[in-house]
Design a protein around this motif. Structure first.
Motif, mmCIF file in Angstrom:
data_model
loop_
_atom_site.group_PDB
_atom_site.id
_atom_site.type_symbol
_atom_site.label_atom_id
_atom_site.label_comp_id
_atom_site.label_asym_id
_atom_site.label_seq_id
_atom_site.Cartn_x
_atom_site.Cartn_y
_atom_site.Cartn_z
ATOM 1 N N LEU A 54 0.676 -1.545 -0.057
ATOM 2 C CA LEU A 54 0.201 -0.043 -0.039
ATOM 3 C C LEU A 54 0.608 0.914 -0.243
ATOM 4 C CD1 LEU A 54 -3.131 -1.376 2.284
ATOM 5 C CD2 LEU A 54 -3.062 -0.557 0.173
ATOM 6 N N PHE A 59 -0.700 4.995 -0.765
ATOM 7 C CA PHE A 59 -1.265 4.508 0.969
ATOM 8 C C PHE A 59 -0.227 5.338 1.716
ATOM 9 C CE2 PHE A 59 -3.483 1.873 -2.264
ATOM 10 C CZ PHE A 59 -4.991 2.689 -2.167
ATOM 11 N N ASN A 62 -3.633 6.174 8.252
ATOM 12 C CA ASN A 62 -4.653 6.855 8.474
ATOM 13 C C ASN A 62 -5.504 7.421 9.984
ATOM 14 O OD1 ASN A 62 -6.962 8.881 8.306
ATOM 15 N ND2 ASN A 62 -8.555 7.952 7.403
ATOM 16 N N TRP A 83 -6.095 3.226 6.498
ATOM 17 C CA TRP A 83 -4.840 3.565 4.909
ATOM 18 C C TRP A 83 -5.619 4.453 4.293
ATOM 19 C CZ3 TRP A 83 0.422 2.848 4.100
ATOM 20 C CH2 TRP A 83 1.061 1.991 5.282
ATOM 21 N N ARG A 85 -5.658 6.832 0.613
ATOM 22 C CA ARG A 85 -5.023 7.656 -0.750
ATOM 23 C C ARG A 85 -5.629 8.580 -1.050
ATOM 24 N NH1 ARG A 85 -4.513 6.083 -6.612
ATOM 25 N NH2 ARG A 85 -2.234 6.473 -7.004
ATOM 26 N N GLN A 96 -11.315 11.011 -1.476
ATOM 27 C CA GLN A 96 -10.096 9.785 -0.701
ATOM 28 C C GLN A 96 -10.017 8.435 -0.911
ATOM 29 O OE1 GLN A 96 -9.218 11.202 3.381
ATOM 30 N NE2 GLN A 96 -10.967 9.733 4.256
ATOM 31 N N HIS A 98 -10.717 5.210 1.338
ATOM 32 C CA HIS A 98 -10.046 4.424 2.705
ATOM 33 C C HIS A 98 -9.769 3.360 2.684
ATOM 34 C CE1 HIS A 98 -11.637 4.798 7.013
ATOM 35 N NE2 HIS A 98 -10.410 4.186 6.415
#
Length: 175
Positions: A54, A59, A62, A83, A85, A96, A98
């Motif tokens: 990732l 990524f 988070n 995570w 991106r 985003q 997620h």
């Protein structure tokens, strides 16, 4: 690197668990159940390997995400990591991708749940209210990213993936 952030992930999980009860008294939350329809894929790799992949795909962890759990026919299971991106970068992206990662029973597989949502950085209130969450788009995007990176995955029915890692070896991987 990702392994250096595992301590922060554990800290996030602890803090979210502590905050959830007081927040729920005023209609807020720090923990949420991951809906079944957000299941995207299963990787036949332990989550530390998945996290490294990732990271290479752009990524980032988070660490401000609410704590996710799945509570289906088995005892509740908390995510091992969250995570995200940002397609145009964290400050420019309105949305985003997620991901919530769940470890398999013996930690040899990783289930990936995905959704597309407003960026918590650019649209914190819309993000927190979770009214514009799109599971189908999130699933489409993560599968597309994995296919472009030649990462093999399987899409397993709930009874197989939640039933443990032995079940996850059934069926051919998709690409």
């Amino acid at each position: 690197m990702t392994h250096e952030l595992r301590f922060l992930e554990r800290l996030r999980q602890s803090v979210a668990s502590l905050l959830h009860a007081p927040l729920s008294l005023v209609g807020l939350y720090a923990e949420r159940e991951t809906p079944r329809e957000q299941y995207a894929l299963t990787l036949r790799e332990p989550y530390p390997v998945v996290e490294a992949r990732l990271h290479r795909l752009g990524f980032v962890r988070n660490l401000v995400s609410s704590l996710k759990y799945r509570d289906y026919e088995t005892p509740p299971q908390t995510t091992v990591a969250s995570w995200v991106r940002y397609p145009e970068g964290p400050l420019e992206s309105d949305d985003q991708l997620h991901l919530a990662l769940y470890a398999g029973a013996d930690r040899s597989t990783t289930d990936v749940y995905a959704h597309w949502e407003p960026s918590w950085i650019r649209h914190p209130i819309r993000h927190y209210r979770a009214t514009d969450v799109d599971a189908e788009e999130g699933i489409r995007r993560v599968r597309s990213l994995f296919e472009a990176a030649d990462i093999e995955y399987a899409v397993l029915p709930a009874e197989q993936r939640i039933g443990g890692d032995a079940a996850a070896t059934a069926g051919p991987p998709l690409k």
